[in-house]
Structures are given as structure tokens and as C-alpha cells.
Write a protein that holds these residues in place. Sequence first.
Motif, PDB file in Angstrom:
ATOM      1  N   ILE A  86     -13.079  -2.127  -0.950  1.00  0.00           N
ATOM      2  CA  ILE A  86     -12.680  -2.530   0.320  1.00  0.00           C
ATOM      3  C   ILE A  86     -11.537  -1.776   0.883  1.00  0.00           C
ATOM      4  CG2 ILE A  86     -11.228  -4.618  -0.330  1.00  0.00           C
ATOM      5  CD1 ILE A  86     -12.167  -6.029   2.132  1.00  0.00           C
ATOM      6  N   CYS A  87     -11.819  -1.075   2.122  1.00  0.00           N
ATOM      7  CA  CYS A  87     -10.799   0.005   2.722  1.00  0.00           C
ATOM      8  C   CYS A  87     -10.224  -0.796   3.911  1.00  0.00           C
ATOM      9  CB  CYS A  87     -11.499   0.919   2.923  1.00  0.00           C
ATOM     10  SG  CYS A  87     -10.574   2.236   3.730  1.00  0.00           S
ATOM     11  N   PHE A  88      -8.685  -0.540   3.801  1.00  0.00           N
ATOM     12  CA  PHE A  88      -7.849  -1.054   4.762  1.00  0.00           C
ATOM     13  C   PHE A  88      -7.442   0.237   5.266  1.00  0.00           C
ATOM     14  CE2 PHE A  88      -7.685  -4.278   1.484  1.00  0.00           C
ATOM     15  CZ  PHE A  88      -8.127  -5.565   2.192  1.00  0.00           C
ATOM     16  N   GLN A  89      -7.083   0.066   6.786  1.00  0.00           N
ATOM     17  CA  GLN A  89      -6.639   1.208   7.669  1.00  0.00           C
ATOM     18  C   GLN A  89      -5.250   0.972   7.515  1.00  0.00           C
ATOM     19  OE1 GLN A  89      -6.754   2.337  12.068  1.00  0.00           O
ATOM     20  NE2 GLN A  89      -8.638   2.568  11.240  1.00  0.00           N
ATOM     21  N   VAL A  90      -4.478   2.030   7.266  1.00  0.00           N
ATOM     22  CA  VAL A  90      -2.814   1.916   7.511  1.00  0.00           C
ATOM     23  C   VAL A  90      -2.332   3.059   8.311  1.00  0.00           C
ATOM     24  CG1 VAL A  90      -2.623   0.875   5.054  1.00  0.00           C
ATOM     25  CG2 VAL A  90      -2.715   3.278   5.454  1.00  0.00           C
ATOM     26  N   GLN A  91      -1.097   2.761   8.810  1.00  0.00           N
ATOM     27  CA  GLN A  91      -0.736   4.067   9.821  1.00  0.00           C
ATOM     28  C   GLN A  91      -0.099   5.063   9.196  1.00  0.00           C
ATOM     29  OE1 GLN A  91       1.954   1.891  12.621  1.00  0.00           O
ATOM     30  NE2 GLN A  91       0.846   2.969  14.028  1.00  0.00           N
ATOM     31  N   ASP A  92       0.771   4.781   8.049  1.00  0.00           N
ATOM     32  CA  ASP A  92       1.239   5.968   7.217  1.00  0.00           C
ATOM     33  C   ASP A  92       0.983   5.868   5.760  1.00  0.00           C
ATOM     34  OD1 ASP A  92       3.102   7.629   5.894  1.00  0.00           O
ATOM     35  OD2 ASP A  92       4.753   7.469   7.282  1.00  0.00           O
ATOM     36  N   ILE A  93       0.057   6.739   5.494  1.00  0.00           N
ATOM     37  CA  ILE A  93      -0.377   6.279   3.997  1.00  0.00           C
ATOM     38  C   ILE A  93       0.609   6.599   2.884  1.00  0.00           C
ATOM     39  CG2 ILE A  93      -1.774   8.632   3.629  1.00  0.00           C
ATOM     40  CD1 ILE A  93      -3.770   6.771   2.297  1.00  0.00           C
ATOM     41  N   ARG A  94       1.379   7.718   3.174  1.00  0.00           N
ATOM     42  CA  ARG A  94       2.345   8.246   2.222  1.00  0.00           C
ATOM     43  C   ARG A  94       3.557   6.946   1.862  1.00  0.00           C
ATOM     44  NH1 ARG A  94       2.041  13.191   0.516  1.00  0.00           N
ATOM     45  NH2 ARG A  94       0.399  14.576   1.672  1.00  0.00           N
ATOM     46  N   GLN A  95       3.748   6.544   3.022  1.00  0.00           N
ATOM     47  CA  GLN A  95       4.977   5.383   3.218  1.00  0.00           C
ATOM     48  C   GLN A  95       4.253   4.283   2.333  1.00  0.00           C
ATOM     49  OE1 GLN A  95       6.471   4.738   7.109  1.00  0.00           O
ATOM     50  NE2 GLN A  95       6.652   2.342   6.484  1.00  0.00           N
ATOM     51  N   GLU A  96       3.075   4.044   2.465  1.00  0.00           N
ATOM     52  CA  GLU A  96       2.347   2.661   2.061  1.00  0.00           C
ATOM     53  C   GLU A  96       2.243   3.196   0.401  1.00  0.00           C
ATOM     54  OE1 GLU A  96       2.388  -0.193   3.386  1.00  0.00           O
ATOM     55  OE2 GLU A  96       2.590   0.875   5.266  1.00  0.00           O
ATOM     56  N   ILE A  97       1.818   4.195   0.014  1.00  0.00           N
ATOM     57  CA  ILE A  97       1.760   4.473  -1.274  1.00  0.00           C
ATOM     58  C   ILE A  97       3.305   4.206  -1.977  1.00  0.00           C
ATOM     59  CG2 ILE A  97       1.480   6.462  -3.157  1.00  0.00           C
ATOM     60  CD1 ILE A  97      -0.715   7.557  -1.090  1.00  0.00           C
ATOM     61  N   GLU A  98       4.338   4.791  -0.989  1.00  0.00           N
ATOM     62  CA  GLU A  98       5.631   4.750  -2.008  1.00  0.00           C
ATOM     63  C   GLU A  98       5.844   3.399  -1.942  1.00  0.00           C
ATOM     64  OE1 GLU A  98       7.140   7.103  -3.422  1.00  0.00           O
ATOM     65  OE2 GLU A  98       5.407   8.266  -2.935  1.00  0.00           O
ATOM     66  N   ARG A  99       5.814   2.531  -0.971  1.00  0.00           N
ATOM     67  CA  ARG A  99       6.292   1.086  -0.856  1.00  0.00           C
ATOM     68  C   ARG A  99       5.437   0.323  -2.074  1.00  0.00           C
ATOM     69  NH1 ARG A  99       3.731  -3.546   0.429  1.00  0.00           N
ATOM     70  NH2 ARG A  99       1.827  -2.499   1.401  1.00  0.00           N
ATOM     71  N   LEU A 100       4.112   0.614  -2.372  1.00  0.00           N
ATOM     72  CA  LEU A 100       3.237  -0.122  -3.253  1.00  0.00           C
ATOM     73  C   LEU A 100       3.765   0.470  -4.732  1.00  0.00           C
ATOM     74  CD1 LEU A 100      -0.448   0.322  -1.613  1.00  0.00           C
ATOM     75  CD2 LEU A 100       0.975  -1.704  -2.067  1.00  0.00           C
ATOM     76  N   LYS A 101       4.071   1.510  -5.027  1.00  0.00           N
ATOM     77  CA  LYS A 101       4.771   1.937  -6.108  1.00  0.00           C
ATOM     78  C   LYS A 101       6.086   1.542  -6.396  1.00  0.00           C
ATOM     79  CE  LYS A 101       4.506   6.337  -7.065  1.00  0.00           C
ATOM     80  NZ  LYS A 101       4.651   8.049  -6.696  1.00  0.00           N
ATOM     81  N   ALA A 102       6.717   1.265  -5.549  1.00  0.00           N
ATOM     82  CA  ALA A 102       8.044   0.508  -5.657  1.00  0.00           C
ATOM     83  C   ALA A 102       7.825  -0.959  -6.005  1.00  0.00           C
ATOM     84  CB  ALA A 102       8.838   0.668  -4.267  1.00  0.00           C
ATOM     85  N   ALA A 103       6.872  -1.462  -5.571  1.00  0.00           N
ATOM     86  CA  ALA A 103       6.482  -2.834  -5.965  1.00  0.00           C
ATOM     87  C   ALA A 103       5.814  -3.105  -7.209  1.00  0.00           C
ATOM     88  CB  ALA A 103       5.660  -3.445  -4.889  1.00  0.00           C
ATOM     89  N   GLY A 104       5.573  -2.022  -8.078  1.00  0.00           N
ATOM     90  CA  GLY A 104       5.148  -2.081  -9.276  1.00  0.00           C
ATOM     91  C   GLY A 104       3.528  -1.887  -9.317  1.00  0.00           C
ATOM     92  N   VAL A 105       2.675  -1.680  -8.240  1.00  0.00           N
ATOM     93  CA  VAL A 105       1.453  -1.590  -7.986  1.00  0.00           C
ATOM     94  C   VAL A 105       0.781  -0.293  -8.592  1.00  0.00           C
ATOM     95  CG1 VAL A 105      -0.359  -1.501  -6.298  1.00  0.00           C
ATOM     96  CG2 VAL A 105       1.383  -3.038  -5.959  1.00  0.00           C
ATOM     97  N   ARG A 106      -0.139  -0.531  -9.345  1.00  0.00           N
ATOM     98  CA  ARG A 106      -0.815   0.593 -10.145  1.00  0.00           C
ATOM     99  C   ARG A 106      -1.599   1.309  -9.259  1.00  0.00           C
ATOM    100  NH1 ARG A 106      -4.350  -0.281 -15.427  1.00  0.00           N
ATOM    101  NH2 ARG A 106      -4.989   1.807 -15.661  1.00  0.00           N
ATOM    102  N   MET A 107      -1.280   2.783  -9.072  1.00  0.00           N
ATOM    103  CA  MET A 107      -2.184   3.333  -7.991  1.00  0.00           C
ATOM    104  C   MET A 107      -3.014   4.323  -8.913  1.00  0.00           C
ATOM    105  SD  MET A 107      -1.099   2.563  -5.027  1.00  0.00           S
ATOM    106  CE  MET A 107      -2.187   3.796  -4.125  1.00  0.00           C
ATOM    107  N   ILE A 108      -4.274   4.472  -8.161  1.00  0.00           N
ATOM    108  CA  ILE A 108      -5.429   5.446  -8.904  1.00  0.00           C
ATOM    109  C   ILE A 108      -4.577   6.868  -8.325  1.00  0.00           C
ATOM    110  CG2 ILE A 108      -7.707   6.339  -8.901  1.00  0.00           C
ATOM    111  CD1 ILE A 108      -8.593   3.186  -9.068  1.00  0.00           C
ATOM    112  N   ASP A 109      -4.627   6.769  -6.941  1.00  0.00           N
ATOM    113  CA  ASP A 109      -3.937   8.264  -6.386  1.00  0.00           C
ATOM    114  C   ASP A 109      -2.616   7.837  -5.936  1.00  0.00           C
ATOM    115  OD1 ASP A 109      -6.671   9.388  -6.310  1.00  0.00           O
ATOM    116  OD2 ASP A 109      -7.240   7.596  -4.729  1.00  0.00           O
TER     117      ASP A 109
END
Length: 139
Positions: A86-109
Motif C-alpha cells: 500500500i502506497c501513501f503519498q507524502v509531501q517530503d519523502i526525505r523528511q519522512e524517512i528521517e522521521r521514521l528512522k528516528a522512530a526506530g522503523v526499519r526501512m528497506i530504502d
Amino acid sequence: MRERGAMMYLKIDHIGIAVHSLEDAVRVYSSALGFEVAHIEEVSGQKTRVAMLPVGDCRLELLEATDPESPVAKFIAKRGEGMHHICFQVQDIRQEIERLKAAGVRMIDECPRPGAGGCQVAFVHPGSACGVLVELSQP
Ligand code: CO
């Protein structure tokens, strides 16, 4: 939290469906199910060919592997055809990746990469989203 979430995830952009044959799947979804195919394109970075079928302001994304090493080929080998992500549109993908990583979320990319339709995309590992492969997309 709910308000923040609503702002970070702008909308469901599309739902990805892994298929054996794009031709067969397009036939089923257009002729039998009655969806319209907006366009078909090859996404070489992800070794897939995709068909986009609009549903309101969302879309279905039918995904066919173009290479046995494609993640879609591996998915089908393991689980067969079916709902893939499932794909969610975000405004600023770099910012969201950083936010998720900071929250301990495992990113494939950990960096955005080119997706269908000229979007920048990044995948969240299903292990961090209750078994769902989540794609983030910035138009
Ligand atoms: Co997708």
C-alpha cells in the motif's frame, strides 16, 4: 497524534497487486472488473512493469516482474499473486524517512529512489508495519 499522522500521510496513492502476467491481469481488471487502464510503464529500478488503474483519486498498481531477481518475482514465488503493498503519498519523502528512522522503523530504502510516474519512493519493511509492505511516494 492523529492530526500529525493525517498531515504526514496525504492520501492513499495506490494499492500494489503482484501478478504473473500484466496482459492477463489488465484483461481481468479492465474487461471483467470494469476498471480503466490509465497507463503502462516499465520501472527499471524495481525490475517491474506496472499498469495504473485509477479509482477516484487513488489507483490500483498491477505489478509484473521483468526479472527473476525482482522483489515482485520473489513475492509471487513465496505467496502467489495478490496484494503486495500500500502506497501513501507524502509531501517530503526525505523528511519522512528521517522521521521514521528516528522512530526506530526499519526501512528497506534509506534513500528515495525513482518509482512509477516519475515519483520518488521508499519502502518501509513489513516487519515494522504489522506485516504490510508500505511504500511512501512523493510526486
Ligand atoms: Co507502488
